[in-house]
Design a protein around this motif. Structure first.
Motif, PDB file in Angstrom:
ATOM      1  N   ALA A 101      11.628  23.236  -3.445  1.00  0.00           N
ATOM      2  CA  ALA A 101      12.724  21.974  -2.888  1.00  0.00           C
ATOM      3  C   ALA A 101      13.310  22.737  -1.720  1.00  0.00           C
ATOM      4  N   ILE A 102      13.275  22.114  -0.358  1.00  0.00           N
ATOM      5  CA  ILE A 102      13.533  21.793   0.882  1.00  0.00           C
ATOM      6  C   ILE A 102      14.806  22.537   0.727  1.00  0.00           C
ATOM      7  N   ASP A 103      13.924  23.193   2.061  1.00  0.00           N
ATOM      8  CA  ASP A 103      15.116  24.195   2.096  1.00  0.00           C
ATOM      9  C   ASP A 103      15.699  24.226   3.207  1.00  0.00           C
ATOM     10  N   THR A 104      14.643  23.683   4.533  1.00  0.00           N
ATOM     11  CA  THR A 104      15.022  23.801   6.414  1.00  0.00           C
ATOM     12  C   THR A 104      14.247  22.146   5.755  1.00  0.00           C
ATOM     13  N   LEU A 105      15.672  20.943   6.619  1.00  0.00           N
ATOM     14  CA  LEU A 105      15.277  20.149   7.336  1.00  0.00           C
ATOM     15  C   LEU A 105      15.322  19.592   8.290  1.00  0.00           C
ATOM     16  N   ASP A 106      14.390  19.365   9.302  1.00  0.00           N
ATOM     17  CA  ASP A 106      15.388  19.054  10.745  1.00  0.00           C
ATOM     18  C   ASP A 106      14.266  17.974  11.569  1.00  0.00           C
ATOM     19  N   GLU A 107      15.162  17.461  12.462  1.00  0.00           N
ATOM     20  CA  GLU A 107      15.160  16.024  12.307  1.00  0.00           C
ATOM     21  C   GLU A 107      14.189  15.677  13.906  1.00  0.00           C
ATOM     22  N   ILE A 108      13.345  15.039  14.271  1.00  0.00           N
ATOM     23  CA  ILE A 108      12.952  15.487  15.343  1.00  0.00           C
ATOM     24  C   ILE A 108      12.266  14.038  16.488  1.00  0.00           C
ATOM     25  N   TYR A 109      13.152  14.353  17.159  1.00  0.00           N
ATOM     26  CA  TYR A 109      13.760  13.571  18.189  1.00  0.00           C
ATOM     27  C   TYR A 109      13.170  12.644  19.049  1.00  0.00           C
ATOM     28  N   LEU A 110      13.252  11.471  18.477  1.00  0.00           N
ATOM     29  CA  LEU A 110      11.867  10.460  19.615  1.00  0.00           C
ATOM     30  C   LEU A 110      12.868   9.490  20.598  1.00  0.00           C
ATOM     31  N   PRO A 111      12.874   9.429  21.976  1.00  0.00           N
ATOM     32  CA  PRO A 111      13.863   9.037  22.312  1.00  0.00           C
ATOM     33  C   PRO A 111      13.125   7.406  22.326  1.00  0.00           C
TER      34      PRO A 111
END
Length: 111
Positions: A101-111
């Motif tokens: 299972a996903i234990d870390t999820l980080d959104e990638i900022y796109l301007p």
């Protein structure tokens, strides 16, 4: 196009099977119609399900929260946003735990 081992585009959420699952497409950074940085997230393949742990460490940026600086959010906050904004295809970097299972999820900022 190759698939990055830690990148996905988030589409929807489903509680099927009694667990939390994200519906995603894998992909990689590509060229073409660029964003402000000259790159965009190119999705590859079909939508798939990936389970996410209730205790996953999640960081989000705009448009999920205000601003470009990543801030921690709960799984339930993510689920609420994804449910209200299906098919957004926001790019995230993720890591799977030993249980798959996903234990870390980080959104990638796109301007």
């Amino acid at each position: 196009m190759p698939i990055a081992p830690d990148l996905l585009a988030l589409y929807r959420y489903t509680p099927e099977g009694g667990s939390h699952n994200l519906i995603v497409r894998h992909g990689n950074w590509g060229c073409g119609t660029p964003d402000a940085d000259g790159a965009f997230f190119e999705q590859v393949g079909k939508e798939t399900f990936i389970p996410i742990a209730e205790t996953a460490k999640i960081t989000a940026t705009a448009p999920i929260i205000a601003g470009a600086a990543p801030k921690p959010i709960s799984l339930h906050e993510l689920i609420g946003w994804v449910t209200a904004h299906p098919d957004s295809a926001l790019p995230f970097r993720y890591h799977l735990g030993a249980d798959g299972a996903i234990d870390t999820l980080d959104e990638i900022y796109l301007p």
